[in-house]
Design a protein around this motif. Structure first.
Motif, PDB file in Angstrom:
ATOM      1  N   VAL A 121      55.001  31.461  46.591  1.00 50.69           N
ATOM      2  CA  VAL A 121      54.302  31.943  45.389  1.00 50.69           C
ATOM      3  C   VAL A 121      52.796  31.997  45.654  1.00 50.69           C
ATOM      4  CG1 VAL A 121      53.805  31.452  42.961  1.00 50.69           C
ATOM      5  CG2 VAL A 121      56.131  31.129  43.854  1.00 50.69           C
ATOM      6  N   SER A 122      52.267  30.965  46.283  1.00 52.94           N
ATOM      7  CA  SER A 122      50.844  30.941  46.635  1.00 52.94           C
ATOM      8  C   SER A 122      50.523  32.088  47.582  1.00 52.94           C
ATOM      9  CB  SER A 122      50.477  29.619  47.315  1.00 52.94           C
ATOM     10  OG  SER A 122      50.876  28.528  46.535  1.00 52.94           O
ATOM     11  N   HIS A 123      51.367  32.256  48.590  1.00 50.50           N
ATOM     12  CA  HIS A 123      51.184  33.315  49.581  1.00 50.50           C
ATOM     13  C   HIS A 123      51.141  34.694  48.910  1.00 50.50           C
ATOM     14  CE1 HIS A 123      51.748  35.612  53.272  1.00 50.50           C
ATOM     15  NE2 HIS A 123      52.815  36.173  52.738  1.00 50.50           N
ATOM     16  N   ALA A 124      52.064  34.936  47.994  1.00 53.03           N
ATOM     17  CA  ALA A 124      52.109  36.234  47.302  1.00 53.03           C
ATOM     18  C   ALA A 124      50.849  36.470  46.478  1.00 53.03           C
ATOM     19  CB  ALA A 124      53.354  36.301  46.418  1.00 53.03           C
ATOM     20  N   HIS A 125      50.383  35.457  45.773  1.00 52.31           N
ATOM     21  CA  HIS A 125      49.170  35.615  44.965  1.00 52.31           C
ATOM     22  C   HIS A 125      47.929  35.826  45.845  1.00 52.31           C
ATOM     23  CE1 HIS A 125      51.624  34.340  41.589  1.00 52.31           C
ATOM     24  NE2 HIS A 125      50.631  34.737  40.799  1.00 52.31           N
ATOM     25  N   ILE A 126      47.849  35.103  46.937  1.00 46.36           N
ATOM     26  CA  ILE A 126      46.709  35.268  47.842  1.00 46.36           C
ATOM     27  C   ILE A 126      46.690  36.693  48.393  1.00 46.36           C
ATOM     28  CG2 ILE A 126      45.732  34.577  50.074  1.00 46.36           C
ATOM     29  CD1 ILE A 126      46.864  31.715  49.444  1.00 46.36           C
ATOM     30  N   MET A 127      47.841  37.165  48.837  1.00 43.99           N
ATOM     31  CA  MET A 127      47.893  38.488  49.453  1.00 43.99           C
ATOM     32  C   MET A 127      47.730  39.618  48.433  1.00 43.99           C
ATOM     33  SD  MET A 127      47.958  37.942  52.643  1.00 43.99           S
ATOM     34  CE  MET A 127      48.244  39.590  53.243  1.00 43.99           C
ATOM     35  N   LEU A 128      48.396  39.514  47.301  1.00 49.20           N
ATOM     36  CA  LEU A 128      48.336  40.618  46.339  1.00 49.20           C
ATOM     37  C   LEU A 128      47.073  40.587  45.488  1.00 49.20           C
ATOM     38  CD1 LEU A 128      52.080  40.841  45.296  1.00 49.20           C
ATOM     39  CD2 LEU A 128      50.802  42.374  46.774  1.00 49.20           C
ATOM     40  N   LEU A 129      46.839  39.498  44.791  1.00 48.51           N
ATOM     41  CA  LEU A 129      45.668  39.431  43.913  1.00 48.51           C
ATOM     42  C   LEU A 129      44.384  39.316  44.735  1.00 48.51           C
ATOM     43  CD1 LEU A 129      44.722  39.347  40.960  1.00 48.51           C
ATOM     44  CD2 LEU A 129      44.916  36.865  41.063  1.00 48.51           C
ATOM     45  N   GLY A 130      44.421  38.493  45.770  1.00 52.65           N
ATOM     46  CA  GLY A 130      43.223  38.280  46.568  1.00 52.65           C
ATOM     47  C   GLY A 130      42.900  39.436  47.499  1.00 52.65           C
ATOM     48  N   PHE A 131      43.871  39.853  48.298  1.00 51.31           N
ATOM     49  CA  PHE A 131      43.605  40.895  49.289  1.00 51.31           C
ATOM     50  C   PHE A 131      43.797  42.307  48.738  1.00 51.31           C
ATOM     51  CE2 PHE A 131      45.605  43.496  52.815  1.00 51.31           C
ATOM     52  CZ  PHE A 131      44.398  43.961  53.304  1.00 51.31           C
ATOM     53  N   VAL A 132      44.982  42.623  48.280  1.00 49.59           N
ATOM     54  CA  VAL A 132      45.294  44.008  47.905  1.00 49.59           C
ATOM     55  C   VAL A 132      44.444  44.485  46.725  1.00 49.59           C
ATOM     56  CG1 VAL A 132      47.113  45.565  47.095  1.00 49.59           C
ATOM     57  CG2 VAL A 132      47.631  43.877  48.865  1.00 49.59           C
ATOM     58  N   VAL A 133      44.381  43.704  45.659  1.00 50.13           N
ATOM     59  CA  VAL A 133      43.610  44.141  44.489  1.00 50.13           C
ATOM     60  C   VAL A 133      42.123  44.219  44.825  1.00 50.13           C
ATOM     61  CG1 VAL A 133      43.013  43.626  42.099  1.00 50.13           C
ATOM     62  CG2 VAL A 133      45.359  43.342  42.870  1.00 50.13           C
ATOM     63  N   SER A 134      41.609  43.273  45.596  1.00 47.01           N
ATOM     64  CA  SER A 134      40.200  43.340  46.002  1.00 47.01           C
ATOM     65  C   SER A 134      39.927  44.601  46.812  1.00 47.01           C
ATOM     66  CB  SER A 134      39.812  42.108  46.824  1.00 47.01           C
ATOM     67  OG  SER A 134      39.835  40.948  46.028  1.00 47.01           O
ATOM     68  N   ALA A 135      40.825  44.937  47.729  1.00 45.60           N
ATOM     69  CA  ALA A 135      40.653  46.149  48.535  1.00 45.60           C
ATOM     70  C   ALA A 135      40.701  47.403  47.660  1.00 45.60           C
ATOM     71  CB  ALA A 135      41.715  46.209  49.628  1.00 45.60           C
ATOM     72  N   ILE A 136      41.603  47.418  46.684  1.00 50.43           N
ATOM     73  CA  ILE A 136      41.675  48.559  45.760  1.00 50.43           C
ATOM     74  C   ILE A 136      40.371  48.675  44.976  1.00 50.43           C
ATOM     75  CG2 ILE A 136      42.791  49.420  43.655  1.00 50.43           C
ATOM     76  CD1 ILE A 136      45.443  48.298  44.840  1.00 50.43           C
ATOM     77  N   TYR A 137      39.855  47.563  44.477  1.00 52.78           N
ATOM     78  CA  TYR A 137      38.586  47.590  43.747  1.00 52.78           C
ATOM     79  C   TYR A 137      37.461  48.120  44.640  1.00 52.78           C
ATOM     80  CZ  TYR A 137      40.523  44.797  39.871  1.00 52.78           C
ATOM     81  OH  TYR A 137      41.242  44.333  38.797  1.00 52.78           O
TER      82      TYR A 137
END
Length: 141
Positions: A38-54
C-alpha cells in the motif's frame, strides 16, 4: 519564482518519490515480504506519477497561471504526498498504530486533495486554446 521552476520542482520531487518507491519495491521483492504494498503504491502513484503529470501540465498548459496559486498547489500536493507516504510506511511496517497515525494520514489526504482542487481551478481558469482546444477554421487562436 516562475511557473517553469514550479514545473521543475514537481518533476524533481516526482523523481525522488520514484527512487524511494522503487527502492521499497526492490526491498519487498528481495525479502518476499510485500506488507508495504500500500505504501509502495501511494509513493509511486501519488508521489511519482501525479507529480510528473503536474510538471507536464504546468509546462505545457499553465505557463500563464498565478504563481502564488501554483506555489500553494505544489506545497499542498508535495507535503500531502510525503505525509501519506511516511504515514503509510509507519502504519504498514507496524511502527505506529492506526490510532496514532490515522489523524496524520487524514491531514495528508486532505492536503493532497486540496492540491488536486487547486490544479483543477488553474486548468479551468486557463485559456481554452492553451489547453489544446481546436480553433475553428480561419480563426486565430
Amino acid at each position: 519564482m516562475s511557473i517553469e521552476k514550479i514545473s521543475r520542482w514537481h518533476l524533481l520531487f516526482g523523481l525522488v518519490f520514484a527512487i524511494a518507491g522503487m527502492v521499497l519495491g526492490i526491498v519487498m521483492a528481495t525479502s518476499k515480504n510485500h506488507g508495504q504494498h500500500v505504501s509502495h503504491a501511494h509513493i509511486m502513484l501519488l508521489g511519482f506519477v501525479v507529480s510528473a503529470i503536474y510538471a507536464v501540465v504546468y509546462r505545457l498548459w499553465l505557463s500563464a497561471s498565478s504563481v502564488r496559486m501554483a506555489i500553494a498547489q505544489t506545497a499542498l500536493h508535495q507535503v500531502g504526498a510525503a505525509v501519506l507516504s511516511v504515514g503509510l510506511y509507519l502504519l504498514y511496517g507496524g511502527i505506529a498504530s492506526e490510532a496514532a497515525v490515522g489523524p496524520v494520514l487524514g491531514a495528508g489526504s486532505i492536503a493532497a486533495l486540496l492540491g488536486v482542487v487547486l490544479m483543477l481551478v488553474q486548468v479551468l481558469a486557463a485559456q481554452p486554446a492553451k489547453l489544446g482546444a481546436a480553433t475553428p477554421a480561419g480563426s486565430a487562436p
